[in-house]
Write a protein that holds these residues in place. Structure first.
Motif, PDB file in Angstrom:
ATOM      1  N   VAL A 197       1.202  -1.327  -0.277  1.00 21.11           N
ATOM      2  CA  VAL A 197      -0.384   0.304  -0.317  1.00 21.11           C
ATOM      3  C   VAL A 197       1.000   1.377   0.228  1.00 21.11           C
ATOM      4  CG1 VAL A 197      -2.081   1.485   1.284  1.00 21.11           C
ATOM      5  CG2 VAL A 197      -1.972  -0.780   1.253  1.00 21.11           C
ATOM      6  N   GLY A 198       1.351   0.871   0.754  1.00 27.38           N
ATOM      7  CA  GLY A 198       2.841   2.969   0.922  1.00 27.38           C
ATOM      8  C   GLY A 198       3.776   2.451  -0.267  1.00 27.38           C
ATOM      9  N   VAL A 199       4.164   1.714  -1.386  1.00 28.25           N
ATOM     10  CA  VAL A 199       4.520   1.544  -2.190  1.00 28.25           C
ATOM     11  C   VAL A 199       3.506   2.714  -3.457  1.00 28.25           C
ATOM     12  CG1 VAL A 199       5.065   0.369  -4.174  1.00 28.25           C
ATOM     13  CG2 VAL A 199       6.500  -0.088  -2.294  1.00 28.25           C
ATOM     14  N   ALA A 200       2.245   2.092  -3.507  1.00 29.18           N
ATOM     15  CA  ALA A 200       1.115   2.462  -4.809  1.00 29.18           C
ATOM     16  C   ALA A 200       0.191   3.071  -4.224  1.00 29.18           C
ATOM     17  CB  ALA A 200       0.158   1.040  -4.502  1.00 29.18           C
ATOM     18  N   ILE A 201       0.197   4.095  -3.014  1.00 28.29           N
ATOM     19  CA  ILE A 201      -0.590   4.890  -2.910  1.00 28.29           C
ATOM     20  C   ILE A 201      -0.399   6.385  -3.484  1.00 28.29           C
ATOM     21  CG2 ILE A 201      -0.104   5.493  -0.514  1.00 28.29           C
ATOM     22  CD1 ILE A 201      -2.709   5.534   0.844  1.00 28.29           C
ATOM     23  N   ILE A 202       1.143   7.096  -3.374  1.00 28.56           N
ATOM     24  CA  ILE A 202       1.273   7.966  -3.334  1.00 28.56           C
ATOM     25  C   ILE A 202       1.527   8.226  -5.074  1.00 28.56           C
ATOM     26  CG2 ILE A 202       3.556  10.049  -3.402  1.00 28.56           C
ATOM     27  CD1 ILE A 202       3.971   9.096  -0.921  1.00 28.56           C
ATOM     28  N   PRO A 203       1.864   7.337  -5.543  1.00 31.28           N
ATOM     29  CA  PRO A 203       2.197   7.507  -7.439  1.00 31.28           C
ATOM     30  C   PRO A 203      -0.072   6.648  -7.628  1.00 31.28           C
ATOM     31  CG  PRO A 203       3.373   6.138  -6.337  1.00 31.28           C
ATOM     32  CD  PRO A 203       2.764   6.685  -5.585  1.00 31.28           C
ATOM     33  N   ILE A 204      -0.597   6.603  -7.523  1.00 32.15           N
ATOM     34  CA  ILE A 204      -1.799   6.073  -8.362  1.00 32.15           C
ATOM     35  C   ILE A 204      -2.468   7.596  -8.013  1.00 32.15           C
ATOM     36  CG2 ILE A 204      -4.151   4.771  -7.891  1.00 32.15           C
ATOM     37  CD1 ILE A 204      -2.441   2.114  -8.155  1.00 32.15           C
ATOM     38  N   ILE A 205      -2.224   7.788  -6.487  1.00 30.17           N
ATOM     39  CA  ILE A 205      -2.955   8.934  -5.402  1.00 30.17           C
ATOM     40  C   ILE A 205      -2.784  10.589  -7.026  1.00 30.17           C
ATOM     41  CG2 ILE A 205      -3.963  10.972  -4.129  1.00 30.17           C
ATOM     42  CD1 ILE A 205      -5.293   7.767  -3.874  1.00 30.17           C
ATOM     43  N   VAL A 206      -1.148  10.548  -7.027  1.00 25.84           N
ATOM     44  CA  VAL A 206      -0.799  11.493  -7.507  1.00 25.84           C
ATOM     45  C   VAL A 206      -1.440  11.412  -8.552  1.00 25.84           C
ATOM     46  CG1 VAL A 206       1.155  12.892  -8.657  1.00 25.84           C
ATOM     47  CG2 VAL A 206       0.406  12.849  -5.657  1.00 25.84           C
ATOM     48  N   GLY A 207      -1.293  10.728  -9.159  1.00 23.60           N
ATOM     49  CA  GLY A 207      -1.440   9.840 -10.929  1.00 23.60           C
ATOM     50  C   GLY A 207      -3.468  10.732 -10.750  1.00 23.60           C
ATOM     51  N   LEU A 208      -4.239   9.747 -10.476  1.00 20.63           N
ATOM     52  CA  LEU A 208      -4.850  10.314 -10.882  1.00 20.63           C
ATOM     53  C   LEU A 208      -5.874  12.020 -10.367  1.00 20.63           C
ATOM     54  CD1 LEU A 208      -6.918   7.612  -8.011  1.00 20.63           C
ATOM     55  CD2 LEU A 208      -6.985   7.509 -10.741  1.00 20.63           C
ATOM     56  N   ILE A 209      -4.804  12.349  -9.466  1.00 18.99           N
ATOM     57  CA  ILE A 209      -5.890  13.868  -9.669  1.00 18.99           C
ATOM     58  C   ILE A 209      -4.525  14.589 -10.517  1.00 18.99           C
ATOM     59  CG2 ILE A 209      -4.682  16.313  -8.062  1.00 18.99           C
ATOM     60  CD1 ILE A 209      -4.360  14.795  -5.700  1.00 18.99           C
ATOM     61  N   LEU A 210      -4.058  14.577 -11.335  1.00 19.67           N
ATOM     62  CA  LEU A 210      -3.358  15.074 -12.410  1.00 19.67           C
ATOM     63  C   LEU A 210      -4.113  14.928 -13.457  1.00 19.67           C
ATOM     64  CD1 LEU A 210       0.816  14.796 -11.988  1.00 19.67           C
ATOM     65  CD2 LEU A 210      -0.921  16.565 -11.735  1.00 19.67           C
ATOM     66  N   ALA A 211      -4.993  13.001 -14.139  1.00 15.54           N
ATOM     67  CA  ALA A 211      -5.130  12.553 -14.627  1.00 15.54           C
ATOM     68  C   ALA A 211      -6.706  13.925 -14.704  1.00 15.54           C
ATOM     69  CB  ALA A 211      -5.977  11.485 -15.008  1.00 15.54           C
ATOM     70  N   ILE A 212      -7.187  13.939 -14.157  1.00 10.85           N
ATOM     71  CA  ILE A 212      -8.541  14.296 -13.247  1.00 10.85           C
ATOM     72  C   ILE A 212      -8.789  15.833 -14.199  1.00 10.85           C
ATOM     73  CG2 ILE A 212     -10.476  15.239 -12.119  1.00 10.85           C
ATOM     74  CD1 ILE A 212     -10.320  12.410 -11.108  1.00 10.85           C
ATOM     75  N   GLY A 213      -7.312  16.193 -13.597  1.00  7.71           N
ATOM     76  CA  GLY A 213      -6.865  18.075 -13.515  1.00  7.71           C
ATOM     77  C   GLY A 213      -6.472  17.824 -15.239  1.00  7.71           C
ATOM     78  N   GLY A 214      -6.684  16.784 -16.088  1.00 12.88           N
ATOM     79  CA  GLY A 214      -6.515  17.048 -17.455  1.00 12.88           C
ATOM     80  C   GLY A 214      -7.370  16.900 -18.460  1.00 12.88           C
ATOM     81  N   SER A 215      -8.754  17.329 -17.868  1.00 13.96           N
ATOM     82  CA  SER A 215      -9.782  16.791 -18.374  1.00 13.96           C
ATOM     83  C   SER A 215      -9.943  17.343 -18.990  1.00 13.96           C
ATOM     84  CB  SER A 215     -11.084  16.820 -17.201  1.00 13.96           C
ATOM     85  OG  SER A 215     -11.256  16.240 -16.195  1.00 13.96           O
ATOM     86  N   ALA A 244       1.979   9.579 -20.635  1.00 13.64           N
ATOM     87  CA  ALA A 244       2.194   9.358 -19.493  1.00 13.64           C
ATOM     88  C   ALA A 244       1.905   9.416 -17.429  1.00 13.64           C
ATOM     89  CB  ALA A 244       3.770  10.973 -19.428  1.00 13.64           C
ATOM     90  N   LEU A 245       1.031   9.786 -17.801  1.00 16.11           N
ATOM     91  CA  LEU A 245       0.295   9.243 -16.454  1.00 16.11           C
ATOM     92  C   LEU A 245      -0.316   8.392 -16.809  1.00 16.11           C
ATOM     93  CD1 LEU A 245      -1.531  13.020 -16.231  1.00 16.11           C
ATOM     94  CD2 LEU A 245       0.269  11.735 -14.597  1.00 16.11           C
ATOM     95  N   ALA A 246      -1.454   8.015 -17.469  1.00  9.98           N
ATOM     96  CA  ALA A 246      -1.465   6.359 -17.932  1.00  9.98           C
ATOM     97  C   ALA A 246      -0.697   5.496 -17.677  1.00  9.98           C
ATOM     98  CB  ALA A 246      -2.487   6.522 -19.499  1.00  9.98           C
ATOM     99  N   ALA A 247       1.153   5.941 -18.328  1.00 11.46           N
ATOM    100  CA  ALA A 247       1.866   4.973 -17.854  1.00 11.46           C
ATOM    101  C   ALA A 247       2.270   4.796 -16.616  1.00 11.46           C
ATOM    102  CB  ALA A 247       2.955   5.110 -18.584  1.00 11.46           C
ATOM    103  N   LEU A 248       1.946   5.511 -15.810  1.00  6.47           N
ATOM    104  CA  LEU A 248       2.338   5.669 -14.518  1.00  6.47           C
ATOM    105  C   LEU A 248       1.702   5.449 -13.471  1.00  6.47           C
ATOM    106  CD1 LEU A 248       3.876   7.038 -11.676  1.00  6.47           C
ATOM    107  CD2 LEU A 248       2.935   8.769 -12.122  1.00  6.47           C
ATOM    108  N   LEU A 249       0.268   5.447 -14.012  1.00  6.84           N
ATOM    109  CA  LEU A 249      -0.902   4.391 -12.836  1.00  6.84           C
ATOM    110  C   LEU A 249      -1.175   2.990 -13.522  1.00  6.84           C
ATOM    111  CD1 LEU A 249      -3.637   7.587 -14.437  1.00  6.84           C
ATOM    112  CD2 LEU A 249      -2.661   6.325 -11.818  1.00  6.84           C
ATOM    113  N   THR A 250      -0.459   2.422 -14.661  1.00  3.74           N
ATOM    114  CA  THR A 250      -0.680   1.122 -15.457  1.00  3.74           C
ATOM    115  C   THR A 250       0.071   0.882 -14.630  1.00  3.74           C
ATOM    116  OG1 THR A 250      -1.862   1.700 -16.949  1.00  3.74           O
ATOM    117  CG2 THR A 250      -0.074  -0.718 -17.563  1.00  3.74           C
ATOM    118  N   ALA A 251       2.048   1.135 -14.334  1.00  3.09           N
ATOM    119  CA  ALA A 251       3.137   1.003 -13.917  1.00  3.09           C
ATOM    120  C   ALA A 251       2.860   0.805 -12.650  1.00  3.09           C
ATOM    121  CB  ALA A 251       4.008   1.871 -14.503  1.00  3.09           C
ATOM    122  N   THR A 252       1.986   1.286 -11.925  1.00  3.35           N
ATOM    123  CA  THR A 252       1.921   1.534  -9.891  1.00  3.35           C
ATOM    124  C   THR A 252       1.008  -0.368 -10.318  1.00  3.35           C
ATOM    125  OG1 THR A 252       2.427   4.236 -10.026  1.00  3.35           O
ATOM    126  CG2 THR A 252       1.994   2.203  -8.018  1.00  3.35           C
TER     127      THR A 252
END
Length: 339
Positions: A197-215, A244-252
């Motif tokens: 959870v510690g490994v995944a939560i920051i990249p995914i939460i940040v990625g989701l926020i940035l992706a929604i910001g790119g709506s 790049a955001l999609a790659a970050l989310l998928t990779a994590t």
């Protein structure tokens, strides 16, 4: 009609859909905490060690992975102007998995606990770049590559990367590494811990926020390159950032769950049918529904043949593959009717 083949007109308002999906997520999350070989009463969820040490981190990982894959799929479908784009189908999940597997087999540890997620991100980024270049070469007019072409490209990339994984598996020096490789191939959430959870939560939460910001950028891309450019959008830069955001989310997601397919294909389509194509509402709803979908699939995997536990990725594929076939056939039918 949108570029992804779904009407933009919403059938329900965004607040209603988002609140409804949130309620479903809370119900699924709570039920998953309670259910298992040992049923835990609701009033003991916060104190029972079965929940706090075993089920809670696994379910949180399921939610994070589902949200990440659903949003990643929605981004790819818009950027590629292709309703069949998905991290698993176009090979991006395999790219992340092969890099993670190579990091495991070689014993690389240059970033500590972040080594495998970093390797997965690089693999996903390289793969999405290759797919983007192929799609761009097939569609210089901005209409997007033919869906069948993108699926075939994804199949070819997945087959090649599968051969790399097989080679790495055959030469794994230890059985423990072989088991870890098998984990990546099947998509499983067994033995997920708070460390994951510690490994995944920051990249995914940040990625989701940035992706929604790119709506807004995604909404402009739906209109085509020419319209987006006249609206002031730097199309090439927006595509690169979004992919790049999609790659970050998928990779994590792959780094903590292995390869789980169909979430990024099925969930965005279901949300578009109900809500429409406006990414300001689509992405949050897809994230919530994706989290719910994987939590429910993981709960079914744990319960349906208890004490035998299925892999989460297997259950997701059982549900997702018929829907994928339906989408293919419905697209073919629309083309045959000239729609």
């Amino acid at each position: 009609m949108s570029r992804t083949g779904v009407s933009k007109k919403p059938k329900l308002t965004a607040p209603v859909v988002i609140i409804g999906t949130l309620v479903l997520l809370i119900i699924a999350f709570t039920a998953s905490l309670m259910l298992g070989p040992v049923t835990v009463p609701l009033n003991e969820l916060a104190t029972n060690p079965v929940v706090t040490d075993i089920r809670a981190p696994r379910i949180i990982i399921a939610a994070l992975v589902g949200a990440a894959l659903a949003v990643s799929g929605a981004i790819m479908q818009t950027v590629f102007h292709n309703p069949l784009a998905d991290p698993g189908i176009v090979g991006v999940s395999s790219g992340a998995a092969v890099a993670a597997v190579l990091a495991i087999v070689t014993g690389a540890s240059f970033f500590g606990q972040w080594t495998v997620p970093f390797a997965a991100f690089v693999g996903a980024l390289v793969t999405v770049a290759v797919v983007y270049l192929i799609a761009s070469s097939r569609a210089m007019d901005g209409r997007g590559a033919d869906p069948a072409t993108l699926v075939l490209v994804g199949m070819a990339i997945t087959a090649f990367l599968g051969a790399v994984i097989s080679s790495a598996t055959a030469n794994a020096p230890q059985d423990s590494e072989l088991r870890s490789v098998t984990f990546w191939l099947n998509g499983d959430l067994v033995s997920r811990t708070w460390e994951h959870v510690g490994v995944a939560i920051i990249p995914i939460i940040v990625g989701l926020i940035l992706a929604i910001g790119g709506s807004r950028d995604l909404n402009l891309l739906l209109l085509g390159d020419s319209t987006a450019q006249t609206s002031g959008l730097n199309v090439n830069r927006a595509r690169i950032i979004l992919l790049a955001l999609a790659a970050l989310l998928t990779a994590t997601a792959v780094a903590v769950s292995g390869t789980i397919t169909f979430v990024g294909l099925v969930v965005p389509h279901l949300v578009r049918i109900v809500l429409g194509a406006d990414h300001r509402a689509l992405l949050p709803a897809a994230a919530i529904l994706g989290a719910t979908f994987v939590i429910v699939s993981d709960t079914v995997a744990r319960m349906i043949f208890s004490p035998i536990v299925l892999q989460t990725g297997v259950v997701v594929a059982f549900i997702g593959s018929p829907i994928f076939l339906y989408l293919l056939l419905s697209m073919r039918k629309r083309r045959g009717l000239g729609l």
